[in-house]
Design an enzyme around this catalytic site. Structure first.
Site, PDB file in Angstrom:
ATOM      1  N   ARG A 174      21.545-105.495 -21.587  1.00 14.68           N
ATOM      2  CA  ARG A 174      20.114-105.784 -21.722  1.00 14.68           C
ATOM      3  C   ARG A 174      20.144-107.323 -21.680  1.00 14.68           C
ATOM      4  O   ARG A 174      20.698-108.146 -22.261  1.00 14.68           O
ATOM      5  CB  ARG A 174      19.729-105.221 -22.931  1.00 14.68           C
ATOM      6  CG  ARG A 174      19.443-103.597 -23.173  1.00 14.68           C
ATOM      7  CD  ARG A 174      19.095-103.187 -24.356  1.00 14.68           C
ATOM      8  NE  ARG A 174      19.353-101.715 -24.397  1.00 14.68           N
ATOM      9  CZ  ARG A 174      20.423-101.033 -25.032  1.00 14.68           C
ATOM     10  NH1 ARG A 174      21.438-101.869 -25.362  1.00 14.68           N
ATOM     11  NH2 ARG A 174      20.308 -99.605 -24.813  1.00 14.68           N
ATOM     12  N   LYS A 198      21.494-102.242 -29.443  1.00 13.31           N
ATOM     13  CA  LYS A 198      20.616-101.824 -30.540  1.00 13.31           C
ATOM     14  C   LYS A 198      21.268-100.946 -31.626  1.00 13.31           C
ATOM     15  O   LYS A 198      22.362-100.529 -31.710  1.00 13.31           O
ATOM     16  CB  LYS A 198      19.564-100.810 -29.683  1.00 13.31           C
ATOM     17  CG  LYS A 198      18.728-101.458 -28.791  1.00 13.31           C
ATOM     18  CD  LYS A 198      17.811 -99.968 -28.157  1.00 13.31           C
ATOM     19  CE  LYS A 198      16.963-100.828 -27.259  1.00 13.31           C
ATOM     20  NZ  LYS A 198      16.192 -99.833 -26.374  1.00 13.31           N
ATOM     21  N   HIS A 269      15.794-105.657 -16.514  1.00 13.44           N
ATOM     22  CA  HIS A 269      15.960-104.345 -16.705  1.00 13.44           C
ATOM     23  C   HIS A 269      16.381-103.536 -15.193  1.00 13.44           C
ATOM     24  O   HIS A 269      16.913-102.605 -15.327  1.00 13.44           O
ATOM     25  CB  HIS A 269      14.911-103.750 -17.467  1.00 13.44           C
ATOM     26  CG  HIS A 269      15.102-102.696 -18.282  1.00 13.44           C
ATOM     27  ND1 HIS A 269      15.961-102.736 -19.388  1.00 13.44           N
ATOM     28  CD2 HIS A 269      14.745-101.208 -18.319  1.00 13.44           C
ATOM     29  CE1 HIS A 269      16.172-101.626 -20.219  1.00 13.44           C
ATOM     30  NE2 HIS A 269      15.433-100.697 -19.339  1.00 13.44           N
ATOM     31  N   ARG A 272      19.890-103.936 -14.519  1.00 11.77           N
ATOM     32  CA  ARG A 272      20.354-102.751 -15.325  1.00 11.77           C
ATOM     33  C   ARG A 272      20.384-101.368 -14.855  1.00 11.77           C
ATOM     34  O   ARG A 272      21.196-100.637 -14.853  1.00 11.77           O
ATOM     35  CB  ARG A 272      19.697-102.753 -16.954  1.00 11.77           C
ATOM     36  CG  ARG A 272      20.294-101.716 -17.791  1.00 11.77           C
ATOM     37  CD  ARG A 272      19.764-102.075 -19.218  1.00 11.77           C
ATOM     38  NE  ARG A 272      19.830-100.973 -20.148  1.00 11.77           N
ATOM     39  CZ  ARG A 272      20.884-100.706 -20.887  1.00 11.77           C
ATOM     40  NH1 ARG A 272      22.026-101.471 -20.962  1.00 11.77           N
ATOM     41  NH2 ARG A 272      21.048 -99.735 -21.709  1.00 11.77           N
ATOM     42  N   HIS A 295      23.925 -96.665 -24.318  1.00 10.90           N
ATOM     43  CA  HIS A 295      22.787 -95.371 -24.480  1.00 10.90           C
ATOM     44  C   HIS A 295      23.089 -94.439 -25.825  1.00 10.90           C
ATOM     45  O   HIS A 295      24.272 -94.169 -26.092  1.00 10.90           O
ATOM     46  CB  HIS A 295      22.411 -94.377 -23.117  1.00 10.90           C
ATOM     47  CG  HIS A 295      21.817 -95.407 -22.371  1.00 10.90           C
ATOM     48  ND1 HIS A 295      22.023 -94.647 -21.092  1.00 10.90           N
ATOM     49  CD2 HIS A 295      21.199 -96.310 -22.175  1.00 10.90           C
ATOM     50  CE1 HIS A 295      21.256 -95.694 -20.279  1.00 10.90           C
ATOM     51  NE2 HIS A 295      20.664 -96.491 -21.006  1.00 10.90           N
ATOM     52  N   TYR A 304      19.666 -91.598 -14.682  1.00  8.47           N
ATOM     53  CA  TYR A 304      20.086 -92.216 -13.254  1.00  8.47           C
ATOM     54  C   TYR A 304      20.644 -91.228 -12.143  1.00  8.47           C
ATOM     55  O   TYR A 304      20.791 -91.468 -10.918  1.00  8.47           O
ATOM     56  CB  TYR A 304      21.116 -93.258 -13.545  1.00  8.47           C
ATOM     57  CG  TYR A 304      20.575 -94.333 -14.446  1.00  8.47           C
ATOM     58  CD1 TYR A 304      19.737 -95.066 -14.016  1.00  8.47           C
ATOM     59  CD2 TYR A 304      20.878 -94.421 -15.595  1.00  8.47           C
ATOM     60  CE1 TYR A 304      19.084 -96.123 -14.782  1.00  8.47           C
ATOM     61  CE2 TYR A 304      20.443 -95.290 -16.627  1.00  8.47           C
ATOM     62  CZ  TYR A 304      19.481 -96.363 -16.129  1.00  8.47           C
ATOM     63  OH  TYR A 304      18.798 -97.117 -16.623  1.00  8.47           O
TER      64      TYR A 304
END
Length: 323
Positions: A174, A198, A269, A272, A295, A304
């Site tokens: 990110r 995150k 993004h 990404r 993730h 994806y």
């Protein structure tokens, strides 16, 4: 109270509305914000969105005659969402606001501010999951050639920008993670960057030889020319010597992608998404891609697979004689 009007609140309205909340409700918002930041470790943007939703909800509660959290029941939650829908909020926005409300009521019950939690009974529309736009492999190659040509003159900003796009595409990290990197987070011997993602979770992400060359050129020829006496240990610096701002990184990516004829307008993004798609098309398994991207669940990474299937279908339709 203008700030309580039944319309989608602008940011300034939410700030005014929060300031006008009674002390008990305002204190609850402040404590909830602290909980999201410190205990759950959410990003500042996520916290800002959640807190704005809660302020909007509490404003709606007050206009409906409620005088405290005890009055926040399922009917009022539904009424608030209905007003948001009438004001034009889309499915994705409504889904997020429902999640914000559920997080708040669950927290309020745990902290003794509410007796029962109406949140679990609050249904919300499922957001439409549009497939992300990505670059084709040849477009990504064109993008890197355009970026490298700018860096060939050894201008420090051009060297930095080339290293930024190479590392973003190589790792799929990110933009906030990229801008948060320090020079000590790069393991040059193993070609790995240590990323703080995150929720404060760390992960090691490898990068390839092209990114290594761009990164080395930036560190040996460019970074010291931007660094000041009070510069941080950031891997990437801005023009004034401070840590690179995510907005600048976004502009860099938009500019270099814009140099590719026919490419969609993408930001970090989008790179990404592109990195993840190209990894899967190259044979990487979902679990590995999930770990690389950071993730929390495999369901997020599975998006994806739909991208690669759609691309394969498009190729089949375009090339097979009996498609």
């Amino acid at each position: 109270m203008d700030a309580l009007a039944h319309r989608r609140p602008a940011r300034v309205d939410l700030i005014r509305l929060r300031a006008d909340l009674p002390d008990a409700l305002g204190g609850a918002v402040t404590d909830f914000e602290r909980h999201l930041l410190l205990e759950r470790g959410l990003s500042e943007n996520t916290v800002r969105a959640y807190v704005g939703d809660v302020v909007s909800l509490l404003g709606h509660l007050l206009t409906g005659g409620g005088d405290g959290l005890a009055a926040l029941d399922l009917a009022r939650l539904r009424s608030w969402l209905a007003d948001q829908r009438t004001a034009g909020a889309g499915r994705t926005t409504l889904a997020r606001r429902s999640a914000s409300a559920r997080a708040f009521t669950a927290w309020a019950v745990r902290t003794g501010r509410m007796v029962s939690d109406p949140g679990p009974r609050l249904a919300s529309p499922r957001p439409h999951k549009a497939l992300p736009t990505v670059l084709r492999a040849e477009q990504a190659e064109q993008m890197m050639r355009a970026s490298a040509s700018g860096a060939a003159q050894d201008d420090p900003l051009a060297l930095r920008d080339h290293a930024v796009v190479e590392l973003l595409y190589a790792t799929g990290i990110r933009v906030s993670e990229l801008c948060g990197l320090d020079t000590s987070d790069v393991d040059h011997s193993r070609r790995v960057v240590l990323v703080l993602g995150k929720g404060g979770k760390e992960r090691a992400v490898p990068y390839g030889i092209p990114a290594e060359k761009a990164l080395n050129a930036w560190l040996t020829k460019g970074r010291h020319l931007l660094a000041k006496g009070d510069s941080p240990a950031a891997l990437f610096l801005g023009a004034r010597g401070g840590r690179l701002d995510p907005r600048t990184a976004r502009r860099v990516v938009h500019d270099v992608v814009g140099a590719v004829p026919g490419a969609a307008d993408l930001g970090p993004h989008g790179l990404r998404h592109t990195a993840a798609t190209h990894l899967l098309e190259g044979g990487a398994d979902l679990r590995s891609v999930q770990e690389l991207l950071g993730h929390a669940t495999l369901a997020t990474t599975q998006l994806y697979t739909h991208v690669t299937v759609e691309r394969l279908k498009a190729i089949h339709d375009r090339t097979h004689p009996r498609s």
